[in-house]
Design a protein around this motif. Structure first.
Motif, PDB file in Angstrom:
ATOM      1  N   UNK A 196      -0.889   1.182 -19.667  1.00  0.00           N
ATOM      2  CA  UNK A 196      -1.862   0.376 -18.927  1.00  0.00           C
ATOM      3  C   UNK A 196      -1.448   0.232 -17.466  1.00  0.00           C
ATOM      4  N   UNK A 197      -0.164   0.007 -17.241  1.00  0.00           N
ATOM      5  CA  UNK A 197       0.359  -0.114 -15.875  1.00  0.00           C
ATOM      6  C   UNK A 197       0.160   1.191 -15.103  1.00  0.00           C
ATOM      7  N   UNK A 198       0.487   2.311 -15.722  1.00  0.00           N
ATOM      8  CA  UNK A 198       0.321   3.609 -15.068  1.00  0.00           C
ATOM      9  C   UNK A 198      -1.148   3.887 -14.757  1.00  0.00           C
ATOM     10  N   UNK A 199      -2.034   3.600 -15.716  1.00  0.00           N
ATOM     11  CA  UNK A 199      -3.470   3.812 -15.494  1.00  0.00           C
ATOM     12  C   UNK A 199      -3.974   2.942 -14.339  1.00  0.00           C
ATOM     13  N   UNK A 200      -3.465   1.719 -14.263  1.00  0.00           N
ATOM     14  CA  UNK A 200      -3.858   0.818 -13.174  1.00  0.00           C
ATOM     15  C   UNK A 200      -3.402   1.364 -11.827  1.00  0.00           C
ATOM     16  N   UNK A 201      -2.168   1.849 -11.752  1.00  0.00           N
ATOM     17  CA  UNK A 201      -1.650   2.400 -10.502  1.00  0.00           C
ATOM     18  C   UNK A 201      -2.448   3.627 -10.068  1.00  0.00           C
ATOM     19  N   UNK A 202      -2.765   4.492 -11.024  1.00  0.00           N
ATOM     20  CA  UNK A 202      -3.545   5.687 -10.702  1.00  0.00           C
ATOM     21  C   UNK A 202      -4.920   5.300 -10.177  1.00  0.00           C
ATOM     22  N   UNK A 203      -5.540   4.290 -10.814  1.00  0.00           N
ATOM     23  CA  UNK A 203      -6.863   3.839 -10.379  1.00  0.00           C
ATOM     24  C   UNK A 203      -6.809   3.255  -8.969  1.00  0.00           C
ATOM     25  N   UNK A 204      -5.793   2.429  -8.694  1.00  0.00           N
ATOM     26  CA  UNK A 204      -5.645   1.829  -7.359  1.00  0.00           C
ATOM     27  C   UNK A 204      -5.411   2.917  -6.319  1.00  0.00           C
ATOM     28  N   UNK A 205      -4.563   3.879  -6.644  1.00  0.00           N
ATOM     29  CA  UNK A 205      -4.313   4.987  -5.712  1.00  0.00           C
ATOM     30  C   UNK A 205      -5.585   5.790  -5.453  1.00  0.00           C
ATOM     31  N   UNK A 206      -6.338   6.078  -6.508  1.00  0.00           N
ATOM     32  CA  UNK A 206      -7.568   6.860  -6.357  1.00  0.00           C
ATOM     33  C   UNK A 206      -8.556   6.156  -5.433  1.00  0.00           C
ATOM     34  N   UNK A 207      -8.733   4.854  -5.647  1.00  0.00           N
ATOM     35  CA  UNK A 207      -9.644   4.079  -4.795  1.00  0.00           C
ATOM     36  C   UNK A 207      -9.136   4.034  -3.363  1.00  0.00           C
ATOM     37  N   UNK A 208      -7.822   3.816  -3.198  1.00  0.00           N
ATOM     38  CA  UNK A 208      -7.222   3.722  -1.857  1.00  0.00           C
ATOM     39  C   UNK A 208      -7.412   5.014  -1.071  1.00  0.00           C
ATOM     40  N   UNK A 209      -7.125   6.139  -1.709  1.00  0.00           N
ATOM     41  CA  UNK A 209      -7.254   7.426  -1.010  1.00  0.00           C
ATOM     42  C   UNK A 209      -8.727   7.773  -0.759  1.00  0.00           C
ATOM     43  N   UNK A 210      -9.589   7.422  -1.688  1.00  0.00           N
ATOM     44  CA  UNK A 210     -11.021   7.679  -1.479  1.00  0.00           C
ATOM     45  C   UNK A 210     -11.533   6.893  -0.262  1.00  0.00           C
ATOM     46  N   UNK A 211     -11.151   5.624  -0.181  1.00  0.00           N
ATOM     47  CA  UNK A 211     -11.581   4.787   0.950  1.00  0.00           C
ATOM     48  C   UNK A 211     -10.987   5.311   2.255  1.00  0.00           C
ATOM     49  N   UNK A 250       7.533   7.670 -13.721  1.00  0.00           N
ATOM     50  CA  UNK A 250       6.254   8.147 -13.192  1.00  0.00           C
ATOM     51  C   UNK A 250       5.440   6.991 -12.634  1.00  0.00           C
ATOM     52  N   UNK A 251       5.428   5.869 -13.348  1.00  0.00           N
ATOM     53  CA  UNK A 251       4.676   4.691 -12.909  1.00  0.00           C
ATOM     54  C   UNK A 251       5.205   4.161 -11.589  1.00  0.00           C
ATOM     55  N   UNK A 252       6.526   3.992 -11.499  1.00  0.00           N
ATOM     56  CA  UNK A 252       7.115   3.442 -10.276  1.00  0.00           C
ATOM     57  C   UNK A 252       6.980   4.413  -9.102  1.00  0.00           C
ATOM     58  N   UNK A 253       7.056   5.703  -9.378  1.00  0.00           N
ATOM     59  CA  UNK A 253       6.863   6.696  -8.313  1.00  0.00           C
ATOM     60  C   UNK A 253       5.443   6.646  -7.768  1.00  0.00           C
ATOM     61  N   UNK A 254       4.495   6.208  -8.600  1.00  0.00           N
ATOM     62  CA  UNK A 254       3.101   6.119  -8.183  1.00  0.00           C
ATOM     63  C   UNK A 254       2.733   4.720  -7.696  1.00  0.00           C
ATOM     64  N   UNK A 255       3.728   3.853  -7.531  1.00  0.00           N
ATOM     65  CA  UNK A 255       3.470   2.485  -7.069  1.00  0.00           C
ATOM     66  C   UNK A 255       2.624   2.530  -5.797  1.00  0.00           C
ATOM     67  N   UNK A 256       1.415   1.989  -5.821  1.00  0.00           N
ATOM     68  CA  UNK A 256       0.423   2.259  -4.761  1.00  0.00           C
ATOM     69  C   UNK A 256       0.880   2.004  -3.333  1.00  0.00           C
ATOM     70  N   UNK A 257       1.535   0.873  -3.087  1.00  0.00           N
ATOM     71  CA  UNK A 257       1.902   0.537  -1.706  1.00  0.00           C
ATOM     72  C   UNK A 257       2.908   1.528  -1.140  1.00  0.00           C
ATOM     73  N   UNK A 258       3.813   2.006  -1.992  1.00  0.00           N
ATOM     74  CA  UNK A 258       4.786   3.003  -1.539  1.00  0.00           C
ATOM     75  C   UNK A 258       4.182   4.398  -1.506  1.00  0.00           C
ATOM     76  N   UNK A 259       3.447   4.754  -2.562  1.00  0.00           N
ATOM     77  CA  UNK A 259       2.944   6.128  -2.681  1.00  0.00           C
ATOM     78  C   UNK A 259       2.001   6.492  -1.540  1.00  0.00           C
ATOM     79  N   UNK A 260       1.231   5.524  -1.057  1.00  0.00           N
ATOM     80  CA  UNK A 260       0.296   5.798   0.035  1.00  0.00           C
ATOM     81  C   UNK A 260       1.030   6.322   1.266  1.00  0.00           C
ATOM     82  N   UNK A 261       2.200   5.757   1.553  1.00  0.00           N
ATOM     83  CA  UNK A 261       2.921   6.120   2.779  1.00  0.00           C
ATOM     84  C   UNK A 261       3.726   7.405   2.624  1.00  0.00           C
ATOM     85  N   UNK A 262       3.599   8.044   1.457  1.00  0.00           N
ATOM     86  CA  UNK A 262       4.119   9.402   1.307  1.00  0.00           C
ATOM     87  C   UNK A 262       3.439  10.349   2.285  1.00  0.00           C
TER      88      UNK A 262
END
Length: 472
Positions: free
Chosen positions: A438-453, A133-145
Motif C-alpha cells: 500500500x505504501x509503495x502504491x501510494x508513493x508511485x501514485x504521488x510521483x505519477x501525479x507530481x511528474x504529470x503536473x 524500492x519504496x524508500x527509493x521512490x519516496x516522492x520528495x526525494x525522488x523528484x529531485x533526481x
C-alpha cells in the motif's frame, strides 16, 4: 545475500534505474534550461568545469560539494568519450549526476535495512527489497533526481556515513559525514546522530546493568511510561558527570568530535552557518516545524501510523494520562502562538506545493493552526509508538537531532524533512506485506501525479515570458 534475493535486488535496481532514465529523458526534453534553484547551481558548476574555482555566486547558500563531485565525474567522462563543446557540463549532463546518486541511494537503503533489521528473522528478502524500492521512490526525494539540486548527493553521503557508523567504521563515517556537510551544512547534525548511535549503545548497556541491580523495583515493567522518564534522566545525569564515562565516550567518538570541531571553526570564520545570501536564511526558533514534520511523516507513512489500532491505542493512552496530555497540549498551543513564522518565500512563490498547503489550510482562519494541535499530538504519539523497539536513549538522541535540523529553519520546505524521515523510516519495524504494498502504491501514485503536473500543467507569470512549473 542469497542468490534469489541477489537476483531480485539486481532486477529491482535495474528496473528503477531504467524507469528513471526514461523519466529523465522526458523531463530534459520539456525543461532543457535551468529551472528554479538550478539557475544558480548550473552556472556555478559550469564555472568549476572551466577551472574558475574562485568564482562564486553569492546567492548560493551551500558549500561546493555538489559542484566538486560533478566536475570529478563529468570531466573524466568527457575525456574518456571525447566529448567537447556545450555538452560537457550542460544542464542535462549535470542533472545526470543525481541519477547516479539515486542508484547509489537505492543500494545504501538496502544495506541499511539489512544491517538495522539483521536480528529480525521473520523478515524475508522480498520484504527488504520491497521496502528499499519504496524508500527509493519516496516522492520528495525522488523528484529531485531529475533536477540539479543538492538533495540526492546530500542523502547519499549521509546514508553512507550512517551505514559505516553501524558497522563500526567511525573514521570512514566521519569522512563521509564531511562530504555530506560539503553538500549541505545542516548535515553536521547527522554526523552528531552517528556519534549519538555509539553513545546510545553504551548508555543502553549501562542502563540494563542498572535495571539488573534494581530488579526488585521492577523499573523495566514501566518502560515508556512518563514516570520512568525521570528515572532515565536521573541516570543520564549520574552517568555523564563521571569523567571516566566521558573519556570512554570520547575515545569511541573522536572522529566525529574532530568533524564537529571543524564545523564550529567554519561557523566562526564564516560568521554563520550559511554561505552566500544570508538575508533569506536566518536561523530562528521555529518550533512548529516539528509539528509540520510529524504531519508530513503521518501523510507519507499512513499505512503504518494511521491505523484503527493505533487510533484506539492513542485514545486509551489519553484516558490513562490526561494530565500529561493536557500539559503537552498547552505547551504546543504556546509554541504555536509565540514561535510561528511565515517566510516571505512561502507566501510569494506559487510554484511550490507548500504555498498551496499554507494558503488552503493555515490561512483559512487564524484559529486553524491551534485547532490542529490534536492532530499533531496524535502524529507525535504514533511516531514515537512505532519507534518503541529502539532504546529510549536512541529515541532521545534521534529527537535531539530532529529538533536541531528542523526548528532553526524559518522556511517551511519539504526538502528539509527528507533525511529525518528516511532515518525514521529505516528504523521502524517491518510492517505487514499488505501495508508495504500500500505504501509503495501510494508513493508511485504521488510521483505519477507530481511528474504529470510538472510536465503538463505549466503557467506563466504576468511579468515574465518564462514557463513556470509546479514542484515540491
Amino acid at each position: 545475500m542469497e542468490r534469489a534475493e541477489a537476483y531480485s535486488f539486481s532486477a529491482a535496481l535495474s528496473g528503477v534505474f531504467l524507469l528513471s532514465c526514461l523519466l529523465f529523458a522526458a523531463i530534459n526534453r520539456r525543461q532543457r534550461g535551468p529551472y528554479m534553484d538550478e539557475v544558480f547551481h548550473v552556472p556555478q558548476a559550469q564555472a568549476y568545469c572551466q577551472g574558475r574555482f574562485l568564482q562564486w555566486d553569492p546567492m548560493i547558500t551551500t558549500l561546493p560539494g555538489l559542484y566538486l563531485v560533478s566536475v570529478g565525474v563529468v570531466k573524466p567522462t568527457a575525456w574518456l568519450f571525447g566529448w567537447t563543446g556545450s555538452v560537457v557540463c550542460s544542464a542535462g549532463m549535470l542533472r545526470f549526476i543525481n541519477l547516479l546518486f539515486t542508484a547509489g541511494n537505492f543500494y545504501l537503503l538496502y544495506l541499511l535495512l539489512l544491517k538495522i533489521h539483521q536480528k529480525s528473522k521473520a523478515v524475508s528478502g522480498f520484504q527488504r527489497i520491497l521496502s528499499t524500492l519504496t524508500l527509493a521512490m519516496f516522492p520528495t526525494l525522488y523528484f529531485f533526481t531529475f533536477l540539479y539540486y543538492t538533495d540526492p548527493g546530500s542523502v547519499f553521503f549521509t546514508l553512507f556515513a550512517y551505514l559505516m557508523c553501524l558497522y563500526g567504521n567511525h573514521k570512514t563515517s566521519a569522512l563521509l559525514g564531511f562530504c555530506g556537510f560539503m553538500f549541505r551544512q545542516t548535515n553536521i547534525v547527522w554526523t552528531v546522530f552517528c556519534a549519538g548511535n555509539v553513545v546510545a549503545e553504551k548508555l543502553n548497556e549501562a542502563w540494563k546493568t542498572e535495571l539488573q541491580k534494581k530488579k526488585d523495583e521492577k523499573i523495566s515493567s514501566r518502560k515508556g511510561s512518563f514516570p520512568d522518564l525521570f528515572r532515565i534522566l536521573q541516570f543520564l545525569i549520574k552517568y555523564l558527570i563521571l569523567p571516566k564515562n566521558l573519556v570512554t565516550l570520547a575515545a569511541l567518538t573522536w572522529p566525529y568530535i574532530i568533524l564537529v570541531t571543524v564545523f564550529f571553526g567554519f561557523v566562526f570564520i564564516n560568521g554563520g552557518i550559511v554561505v552566500g545570501d544570508r538575508s533569506s536564511h536566518e536561523a530562528s526558533l521555529h518550533f512548529p516545524q516539528l509539528f509540520y514534520f510529524l504531519s508530513f511523516t503521518v501523510f507519507f507513512s499512513f499505512p503504518h501510523l494511521l491505523t484503527p489500532t493505533k487510533i484506539r491505542k492513542f485514545f486509551l493512552s489519553l484516558q490513562k494520562h490526561p494530565v500529561w496530555y493536557s500539559l503537552i497540549a498547552v505547551i504546543s498551543l504556546f509554541l504555536i502562538w509565540k514561535f510561528t513564522y511565515v517566510h516571505k518565500y512561502l507566501l510569494a512563490d506559487n510554484r511550490h506545493y507548500t504555498f498551496y498547503v499554507w494558503r488552503k489550510i493555515f490561512q483559512r482562519h487564524e484559529l486553524v493552526k491551534y485547532v490542529l494541535v490534536p492532530v499533531y499530538m496524535f502524529a507525535g504519539w504514533s511516531f514515537v509508538d512505532t519507534l518503541k523497539s529502539k532504546s529510549i536513549f536512541w529515541i532521545l538522541m534521534y529527537f535531539a537531532c530532529l529538533l536541531a535540523v528542523t526548528v532553526p529553519q524559518k522556511l517551511l520546505e519539504f526538502r528539509y524533512f527528507i533525511l529525518p524521515f528516511l532515518i525514521y523510516r529505516l528504523n521502524i519495524p517491518f510492517p505487514s506485506l499488505y501495508r508495504q504494498l500500500l505504501e509503495l502504491a501510494f508513493y508511485i501514485a504521488v510521483n505519477a501525479v507530481t511528474f504529470y503536473i510538472f510536465l503538463n500543467k505549466t503557467f506563466r507569470w504576468p511579468n515574465s515570458d518564462e514557463v513556470q512549473r509546479f514542484m515540491w
